[in-house]
Scaffold this motif. Structure first.
Motif, short mmCIF file in Angstrom:
data_model
loop_
_atom_site.label_atom_id
_atom_site.label_comp_id
_atom_site.label_asym_id
_atom_site.label_seq_id
_atom_site.Cartn_x
_atom_site.Cartn_y
_atom_site.Cartn_z
N LEU A 183 73.71 -12.41 27.52
CA LEU A 183 74.29 -11.84 28.74
C LEU A 183 75.79 -12.05 28.75
O LEU A 183 76.26 -13.18 28.59
CB LEU A 183 73.68 -12.49 29.99
CG LEU A 183 72.15 -12.37 30.15
CD1 LEU A 183 71.69 -13.18 31.35
CD2 LEU A 183 71.76 -10.89 30.31
N ASP A 184 76.56 -10.97 28.91
CA ASP A 184 78.01 -11.10 29.02
C ASP A 184 78.38 -11.95 30.23
O ASP A 184 77.78 -11.79 31.31
CB ASP A 184 78.66 -9.72 29.14
CG ASP A 184 78.56 -8.92 27.86
OD1 ASP A 184 78.32 -9.52 26.79
OD2 ASP A 184 78.71 -7.68 27.92
N VAL A 185 79.36 -12.83 30.03
CA VAL A 185 79.75 -13.73 31.13
C VAL A 185 81.27 -13.73 31.26
O VAL A 185 82.00 -13.49 30.29
CB VAL A 185 79.25 -15.17 30.87
CG1 VAL A 185 77.72 -15.21 30.85
CG2 VAL A 185 79.83 -15.74 29.59
N PRO A 186 81.78 -14.03 32.45
CA PRO A 186 83.24 -14.16 32.63
C PRO A 186 83.74 -15.44 31.96
O PRO A 186 83.01 -16.42 31.83
CB PRO A 186 83.41 -14.21 34.15
CG PRO A 186 82.09 -14.65 34.68
CD PRO A 186 81.05 -14.15 33.73
N PHE A 187 84.99 -15.39 31.53
CA PHE A 187 85.57 -16.55 30.85
C PHE A 187 87.04 -16.67 31.22
O PHE A 187 87.69 -15.70 31.63
CB PHE A 187 85.40 -16.43 29.33
CG PHE A 187 86.03 -15.21 28.72
CD1 PHE A 187 87.36 -15.22 28.30
CD2 PHE A 187 85.29 -14.04 28.58
CE1 PHE A 187 87.94 -14.10 27.75
CE2 PHE A 187 85.87 -12.90 28.02
CZ PHE A 187 87.19 -12.93 27.60
N GLU A 188 87.58 -17.86 31.03
CA GLU A 188 88.99 -18.14 31.28
C GLU A 188 89.50 -19.08 30.20
O GLU A 188 88.88 -20.11 29.92
CB GLU A 188 89.16 -18.79 32.65
CG GLU A 188 90.61 -19.20 32.96
CD GLU A 188 90.72 -20.07 34.20
OE1 GLU A 188 91.86 -20.44 34.54
OE2 GLU A 188 89.69 -20.38 34.82
N LEU A 189 90.64 -18.74 29.60
CA LEU A 189 91.29 -19.61 28.64
C LEU A 189 92.37 -20.39 29.37
O LEU A 189 93.35 -19.82 29.84
CB LEU A 189 91.89 -18.80 27.49
CG LEU A 189 92.53 -19.61 26.35
CD1 LEU A 189 91.50 -20.53 25.70
CD2 LEU A 189 93.14 -18.69 25.31
N HIS A 190 92.16 -21.70 29.48
CA HIS A 190 93.09 -22.57 30.18
C HIS A 190 93.99 -23.21 29.11
O HIS A 190 93.62 -24.20 28.48
CB HIS A 190 92.31 -23.64 30.96
CG HIS A 190 93.14 -24.40 31.93
ND1 HIS A 190 93.81 -25.57 31.60
CD2 HIS A 190 93.44 -24.18 33.24
CE1 HIS A 190 94.45 -26.04 32.65
NE2 HIS A 190 94.24 -25.22 33.66
N GLU A 191 95.17 -22.62 28.92
CA GLU A 191 96.00 -23.01 27.78
C GLU A 191 96.54 -24.43 27.89
O GLU A 191 96.66 -25.13 26.88
CB GLU A 191 97.15 -22.01 27.62
CG GLU A 191 96.70 -20.61 27.22
CD GLU A 191 97.84 -19.74 26.77
OE1 GLU A 191 98.97 -20.26 26.68
OE2 GLU A 191 97.60 -18.55 26.51
N GLU A 192 96.84 -24.87 29.10
CA GLU A 192 97.41 -26.20 29.26
C GLU A 192 96.46 -27.28 28.75
O GLU A 192 96.87 -28.25 28.10
CB GLU A 192 97.78 -26.45 30.71
CG GLU A 192 98.48 -27.79 30.94
CD GLU A 192 98.88 -27.99 32.39
OE1 GLU A 192 99.33 -29.11 32.72
OE2 GLU A 192 98.74 -27.04 33.18
N SER A 193 95.18 -27.12 29.03
CA SER A 193 94.19 -28.11 28.59
C SER A 193 93.51 -27.71 27.28
O SER A 193 92.66 -28.44 26.79
CB SER A 193 93.13 -28.31 29.68
OG SER A 193 92.41 -27.10 29.90
#
Length: 285
Positions: A65-75
Motif C-alpha cells: 500500500l502506498d503511504v505518505p513519507f517525509e524526509l527530515h534532513e536535519e535528523s
C-alpha cells in the motif's frame, strides 16, 4: 511520541531482518537509481522511522500500500506513516535516486587516469560509521543487524563486487548486465559494500573453501603478489588460531585510488587505500 524525542537513536518498534537492495549506477553522470525492500518485525507501530540523506525518495509502500513519507534532513531520517497499526512481519518498499558523491563516504566516486590518458570512474562505498543511509534508506545503527541481498545493474565492461559471491548474471536488451549476489550473513549496515568500475581481478587462491582475490585498476596486476600472500596467510592463520572456518563465501581485497581510511573490514569485500595493498617489489623493501 515523536521520533524527534530521541534525536540520536531510532525507535525500536520496527526491527529489520532482511534487505533486498537493487542499484543501477551511472558512472559518467555520477548518479544512481535504486529500490530497497525491507522485511521487518513491527510492534504496534503507526509509523516507520529509518535513516536516509542525500537521496531523492520517489515512492514508499508498506505491505503493498502506498503511504505518505517525509524526509527530515536535519535528523537524516525518513518517516513513513503506516496505513494501520503494524504488528508482526511487514514489508517496506522504497524507490529512490542519489549521487555518487565526492565525500569519500556512502556510495562515492573514485577516479583514476588510464594508460590512454582518460579519466575513469569507480563507484565504491564506505559505510562506516553511519553513511549507508547515503546509498539506500536503512536502519543505519549497528544493532539493527539483518541479511542483505544485493543486486547491481551495470554498464558493459564493468566489474561489480559486493560482500558475497556472484550467484547469477543476465545481459539486458540495452547491453547492461544485472548481477545477483548471495545473501550476506546477518550483519550491520556499516559493513555493506558494493563497488562498480573498470577493474580487474587476480586468479583466486583457495584457503580451504574460500577464494581470495585482489581487485585492482587495469595495469597493476604486477603489484598484487604481496597483498595476496599477506591475505592468504592471515586468513589461514586466523582460521587455525580460532578453530573457526571463515563464515563468508569469499574474500576480495580491493585496491582503491581514493579512500579516506587505511582499510575497511567490509565482510567479504575488504577495501584498501591503493598504496597500502599494492606493492612494487622493485622499489619496496
Amino acid at each position: 511520541m515523536s521520533h524527534l524525542d530521541d534525536p540520536f537513536r531510532l525507535p525500536r518498534t520496527v526491527l529489520p531482518y532482511r534487505y533486498e537492495v537493487s542499484l543501477t549506477p551511472d558512472l559518467e553522470a555520477a548518479t544512481f537509481t535504486g529500490s530497497v525492500s525491507i522485511t521487518v518485525t513491527a510492534f504496534k507501530a503507526t509509523e516507520i522511522v529509518l535513516n536516509a540523506i542525500e537521496l531523492d525518495i520517489h515512492s514508499a509502500a508498506i505491505n503493498g500500500l502506498d503511504v505518505p513519507f517525509e524526509l527530515h534532513e536535519e535528523s537524516e531520517r525518513l518517516i513513513l506513516t503506516a496505513p494501520y497499526e503494524l504488528s508482526d512481519d511487514s514489508r517496506i518498499t522504497l524507490t529512490f535516486s542519489g549521487i555518487l558523491n565526492d565525500k569519500l563516504r556512502g556510495w562515492y566516486r573514485s577516479t583514476f587516469t588510464d594508460e590512454f590518458g582518460r579519466v575513469r570512474t569507480i563507484a565504491t562505498s564506505q559505510m562506516q560509521s553511519t553513511d549507508c543511509r547515503r546509498a539506500f534508506p536503512c536502519f543505519d545503527e549497528p544493532d539493527f543487524k539483518a541479511v542483505f541481498a544485493i543486486k547491481l545493474t551495470v554498464a558493459d565492461g564493468l566489474m561489480a563486487i559486493s560482500n558475497s559471491k556472484e550467484l547469477q548474471r543476465e545481459i539486458n536488451p540495452d547491453g547492461t548486465s544485472t548481477i545477483w549476489f548471495a545473501d550476506t550473513m546477518k550483519m550491520s549496515t556499516y559493513l555493506v559494500a558494493f563497488v562498480v568500475g573498470p577493474l580487474e581481478a587476480t586468479e583466486p587462491v583457495m584457503v580451504g573453501n574460500t577464494p581470495v582475490r585482489v581487485i585492482h585498476i587495469p595495469g597493476k596486476s604486477h603489484l598484487t603478489d604481496f597483498g595476496m600472500r599477506a591475505g592468504v596467510f592471515a586468513l589461514e592463520w586466523f582460521e587455525k588460531y580460532y578453530g573457526i572456518p571463515y563464515p563468508g563465501d569469499k574474500v576480495d581485497l580491493l585496491a582503491l585510488p581514493d579512500f579516506a581510511a587505511g582499510a575497511m573490514e567490509n565482510v567479504g569485500c575488504i577495501t584498501f587505500r591503493e598504496v597500502l595493498l599494492l606493492v612494487d617489489p622493485a622499489t619496496s623493501t
